[in-house]
Design a protein around this motif. Structure first.
Motif, mmCIF file in Angstrom:
data_model
loop_
_atom_site.group_PDB
_atom_site.id
_atom_site.type_symbol
_atom_site.label_atom_id
_atom_site.label_comp_id
_atom_site.label_asym_id
_atom_site.label_seq_id
_atom_site.Cartn_x
_atom_site.Cartn_y
_atom_site.Cartn_z
ATOM 1 N N THR A 180 0.824 -1.208 0.000
ATOM 2 C CA THR A 180 0.000 0.000 0.000
ATOM 3 C C THR A 180 0.860 1.261 0.000
ATOM 4 O O THR A 180 0.439 2.305 -0.507
ATOM 5 N N GLU A 181 2.068 1.187 0.561
ATOM 6 C CA GLU A 181 2.965 2.338 0.563
ATOM 7 C C GLU A 181 3.767 2.424 -0.728
ATOM 8 O O GLU A 181 3.947 3.501 -1.288
ATOM 9 N N THR A 182 4.313 1.301 -1.193
ATOM 10 C CA THR A 182 5.027 1.260 -2.462
ATOM 11 C C THR A 182 5.128 -0.187 -2.921
ATOM 12 O O THR A 182 5.373 -1.076 -2.111
ATOM 13 N N PRO A 183 4.923 -0.447 -4.215
ATOM 14 C CA PRO A 183 5.076 -1.816 -4.711
ATOM 15 C C PRO A 183 6.504 -2.151 -5.115
ATOM 16 O O PRO A 183 6.805 -3.308 -5.418
ATOM 17 N N TYR A 184 7.410 -1.163 -5.113
ATOM 18 C CA TYR A 184 8.766 -1.354 -5.629
ATOM 19 C C TYR A 184 9.761 -1.601 -4.488
ATOM 20 O O TYR A 184 9.768 -0.864 -3.488
ATOM 21 N N TYR A 185 10.621 -2.610 -4.687
ATOM 22 C CA TYR A 185 11.623 -2.946 -3.674
ATOM 23 C C TYR A 185 12.930 -3.353 -4.334
ATOM 24 O O TYR A 185 12.945 -3.992 -5.388
ATOM 25 N N HIS A 186 14.009 -2.943 -3.671
ATOM 26 C CA HIS A 186 15.352 -3.347 -4.076
ATOM 27 C C HIS A 186 15.797 -4.476 -3.154
ATOM 28 O O HIS A 186 15.764 -4.338 -1.930
ATOM 29 N N VAL A 187 16.207 -5.591 -3.730
ATOM 30 C CA VAL A 187 16.585 -6.780 -2.975
ATOM 31 C C VAL A 187 18.047 -7.105 -3.256
ATOM 32 O O VAL A 187 18.490 -7.056 -4.402
ATOM 33 N N VAL A 188 18.789 -7.432 -2.207
ATOM 34 C CA VAL A 188 20.207 -7.809 -2.323
ATOM 35 C C VAL A 188 20.442 -9.080 -1.523
ATOM 36 O O VAL A 188 19.923 -9.223 -0.417
ATOM 37 N N LEU A 189 21.228 -9.988 -2.084
ATOM 38 C CA LEU A 189 21.617 -11.192 -1.358
ATOM 39 C C LEU A 189 23.047 -11.551 -1.738
ATOM 40 O O LEU A 189 23.406 -11.521 -2.919
ATOM 41 N N ARG A 190 23.849 -11.901 -0.727
ATOM 42 C CA ARG A 190 25.260 -12.214 -0.946
ATOM 43 C C ARG A 190 25.559 -13.664 -0.609
ATOM 44 O O ARG A 190 24.905 -14.271 0.231
ATOM 45 N N ARG B 8 25.577 -29.469 -3.762
ATOM 46 C CA ARG B 8 25.723 -30.785 -4.384
ATOM 47 C C ARG B 8 26.921 -30.799 -5.328
ATOM 48 O O ARG B 8 27.693 -31.759 -5.365
ATOM 49 N N GLU B 9 27.086 -29.718 -6.071
ATOM 50 C CA GLU B 9 28.198 -29.612 -7.004
ATOM 51 C C GLU B 9 29.539 -29.553 -6.265
ATOM 52 O O GLU B 9 30.542 -30.115 -6.727
ATOM 53 N N ASP B 10 29.564 -28.906 -5.112
ATOM 54 C CA ASP B 10 30.791 -28.761 -4.327
ATOM 55 C C ASP B 10 31.035 -29.940 -3.396
ATOM 56 O O ASP B 10 32.106 -30.021 -2.767
ATOM 57 N N GLY B 11 30.038 -30.824 -3.263
ATOM 58 C CA GLY B 11 30.187 -31.952 -2.356
ATOM 59 C C GLY B 11 30.268 -31.539 -0.910
ATOM 60 O O GLY B 11 31.057 -32.090 -0.133
ATOM 61 N N CYS B 12 29.459 -30.543 -0.535
ATOM 62 C CA CYS B 12 29.495 -30.052 0.844
ATOM 63 C C CYS B 12 28.087 -29.755 1.314
ATOM 64 O O CYS B 12 27.116 -29.946 0.585
ATOM 65 N N SER B 13 27.964 -29.319 2.544
ATOM 66 C CA SER B 13 26.680 -28.920 3.101
ATOM 67 C C SER B 13 26.862 -27.604 3.840
ATOM 68 O O SER B 13 27.983 -27.135 4.032
ATOM 69 N N GLY B 14 25.760 -27.026 4.259
ATOM 70 C CA GLY B 14 25.846 -25.756 4.987
ATOM 71 C C GLY B 14 25.291 -24.607 4.170
ATOM 72 O O GLY B 14 24.690 -24.794 3.112
ATOM 73 N N HIS B 15 25.505 -23.403 4.668
ATOM 74 C CA HIS B 15 24.943 -22.212 4.043
ATOM 75 C C HIS B 15 25.661 -21.879 2.740
ATOM 76 O O HIS B 15 26.883 -21.950 2.656
ATOM 77 N N PHE B 16 24.889 -21.508 1.741
ATOM 78 C CA PHE B 16 25.443 -20.962 0.509
ATOM 79 C C PHE B 16 25.259 -19.447 0.500
ATOM 80 O O PHE B 16 26.131 -18.707 0.054
ATOM 81 N N TRP B 17 24.104 -18.979 0.998
ATOM 82 C CA TRP B 17 23.835 -17.545 1.080
ATOM 83 C C TRP B 17 24.216 -17.043 2.463
ATOM 84 O O TRP B 17 24.070 -17.734 3.467
ATOM 85 N N GLU B 18 24.695 -15.816 2.502
ATOM 86 C CA GLU B 18 25.251 -15.250 3.727
ATOM 87 C C GLU B 18 24.216 -15.093 4.829
ATOM 88 O O GLU B 18 24.477 -15.380 5.999
ATOM 89 N N ALA B 19 23.019 -14.617 4.478
ATOM 90 C CA ALA B 19 21.974 -14.357 5.461
ATOM 91 C C ALA B 19 20.659 -14.221 4.707
ATOM 92 O O ALA B 19 20.596 -14.461 3.498
ATOM 93 N N ARG B 20 19.624 -13.845 5.410
ATOM 94 C CA ARG B 20 18.368 -13.602 4.712
ATOM 95 C C ARG B 20 18.539 -12.393 3.797
ATOM 96 O O ARG B 20 19.409 -11.536 4.015
ATOM 97 N N PHE B 21 17.697 -12.300 2.790
ATOM 98 C CA PHE B 21 17.851 -11.216 1.824
ATOM 99 C C PHE B 21 17.517 -9.866 2.458
ATOM 100 O O PHE B 21 16.722 -9.765 3.386
ATOM 101 N N LYS B 22 18.159 -8.830 1.935
ATOM 102 C CA LYS B 22 17.889 -7.458 2.369
ATOM 103 C C LYS B 22 16.949 -6.800 1.368
ATOM 104 O O LYS B 22 17.131 -6.942 0.150
ATOM 105 N N SER B 23 15.973 -6.097 1.864
ATOM 106 C CA SER B 23 15.031 -5.401 0.983
ATOM 107 C C SER B 23 14.904 -3.951 1.406
ATOM 108 O O SER B 23 14.935 -3.632 2.593
ATOM 109 N N GLN B 24 14.775 -3.096 0.418
ATOM 110 C CA GLN B 24 14.648 -1.658 0.674
ATOM 111 C C GLN B 24 13.521 -1.104 -0.190
ATOM 112 O O GLN B 24 13.482 -1.327 -1.403
ATOM 113 N N ALA B 25 12.598 -0.400 0.437
ATOM 114 C CA ALA B 25 11.471 0.182 -0.283
ATOM 115 C C ALA B 25 11.929 1.346 -1.152
ATOM 116 O O ALA B 25 12.765 2.154 -0.730
#
Length: 304
Positions: free
Chosen positions: A12-22, A153-170
């Protein structure tokens, strides 16, 4: 402490968001890792294909994107009203491209006869999926999880691939939207990975100028990665430019595409001492860009 996503996103405030994930530890898990000599550049295509296919299933429009070596950017427009107009069958068709769903839904989609109470339950599932198909968090979940699984699976490992939850900015204003889109499209130039935006790999501006997305190949590879069950619709184009002057309610980006190219060109030529690259003054502007400056918007800086 991070705020709940529901407090950060309000259509309702804005439909547009910038999302970043590392990527985890910001290592080059989607590009050429100079420390190990390994090349993970093919994963950038996984992400780009996944973005385009998910946007075609969700009530989410993609305005800009850039897939880098250790992170990616998205500028999206949320369109929950589109999901509200879909029939229950359409909602179930879209959702079943990604998930099998409960047996009750599978039987319904297969055309099996069902009792009235079963149909009522199917309708309740459809309402749940409708909300998810209009939700940015579910969009990001469906984008990130399969990429992480396949990379591990490609690396033959387990654990996190992404640093954290995604960041979003209105992005609450037209100036914020346009400067953010230019910032995203210029990421490879600023990183010294491309001389000009039109030759930068895995960016929305290159896709707009020289469309290269191959739907059949993207579907085939996503199914091979077990990230997609099927895809029987059409690919949704990137969010269109409408021009600056529209009499009725605008559904696209409130700017002319030619002016946007000029904005990107002007901004990309500005020297930023914190960044590796810029568009060289010896480079001619793109032929579709008008030869004029766009004032304060062109000079706006968007930093994340």
């Amino acid at each position: 402490m991070p705020r709940p996503r529901c407090q950060q996103i309000s259509v309702t405030e804005t439909p547009y968001y910038h999302v970043v994930l590392r990527c985890v530890r910001r290592t080059f898990l989607c590009g050429q890792d100079h420390a190990t000599g390994k090349c993970f550049d093919h994963r950038r295509q996984w992400i780009e294909d996944r973005i385009r296919l998910l946007a075609s299933l969700f009530a989410v429009e993609v305005a800009a994107y850039a897939v880098m070596s250790n992170h990616y950017h998205l500028v999206v427009k949320l369109e929950p009203r589109h999901a509200e107009r879909w029939s229950d069958d359409e909602v179930l068709r879209r959702w079943s491209c990604l998930f099998k769903g409960p047996l009750l839904v599978q039987r319904y989609l297969a055309g099996a006869s069902q009792e009235s109470y079963e149909l009522t339950q199917v309708a309740e599932f459809a309402q749940c999926y409708r909300r998810r198909l209009a939700d940015l968090s579910w969009f990001m979940k469906c984008l990130n999880e399969p990429i992480a699984r396949q990379a591990n699976r490609e690396d033959g490992c387990s654990g996190h691939f992404w640093e954290a939850r995604f960041k979003s900015q209105a992005l609450r204003t037209e100036a914020a939207l346009l400067s953010c889109m230019a910032y995203v499209d210029l990421n490879p130039v600023r990183a010294g990975m491309a001389a000009t935006p039109e030759v930068s790999e895995h960016t929305s501006i290159r896709e707009r100028i020289s469309p290269r997305f191959n739907l059949a190949q993207a579907v085939r590879e996503q199914m091979q990665l077990d990230a997609l069950l099927r895809f029987d619709g059409k690919v949704k184009p990137l969010l269109h430019f409408e021009g600056a002057f529209v009499q009725e309610g605008q559904t696209g980006i409130p700017f002319a595409f030619e002016d946007y190219l000029a904005l990107v060109d002007d901004t990309g030529r500005a020297i930023d001492p914190r960044k590796k690259g810029a568009i060289a003054n010896t480079q001619p502007p793109h032929p579709a860009a008008p030869g004029h400056h766009l004032g304060s918007v062109a000079g706006a800086e968007y930093a994340v």
